[in-house]
Design a protein around this motif. Structure first.
Motif: not given
Length: 85
Positions: A33-42
């Motif tokens: 989920i953390f990785d998904d959030l970082i991808r979302t920010a990118k």
């Protein structure tokens, strides 16, 4: 000569690196989920560049919240289309 400002995309990577220990401490499912959030920010990097906020984490979090709100709105619309029993 003015000082050089670190590009926003590089600042995002630095934040991600700074949070690596935090990420490692999360459960495996939470890491995803953390990785998904970082991808979302990118995905919203252009908006972050234009924001000119002193702390890039602010615009990263706002980008994450925008994407989450869009998902919630889509789910609500989908639920409204489901007929009541």
């Amino acid at each position: 000569m003015g000082r050089t400002i670190t590009p926003y995309s590089r600042q995002m990577l630095q934040i991600e690196e700074n949070l690596s220990d935090f990420r490692k401490a999360l459960r495996k499912s939470d890491q995803e989920i953390f990785d998904d959030l970082i991808r979302t920010a990118k995905l919203q990097v252009q908006a972050g560049v234009m924001a000119s906020l002193p702390y890039p984490i602010d615009s990263m979090i706002l980008s994450m919240l925008i994407e989450l709100k869009k998902d919630i709105t889509k789910l609500k619309l989908h639920l409204e289309k489901i007929p009541d029993k």
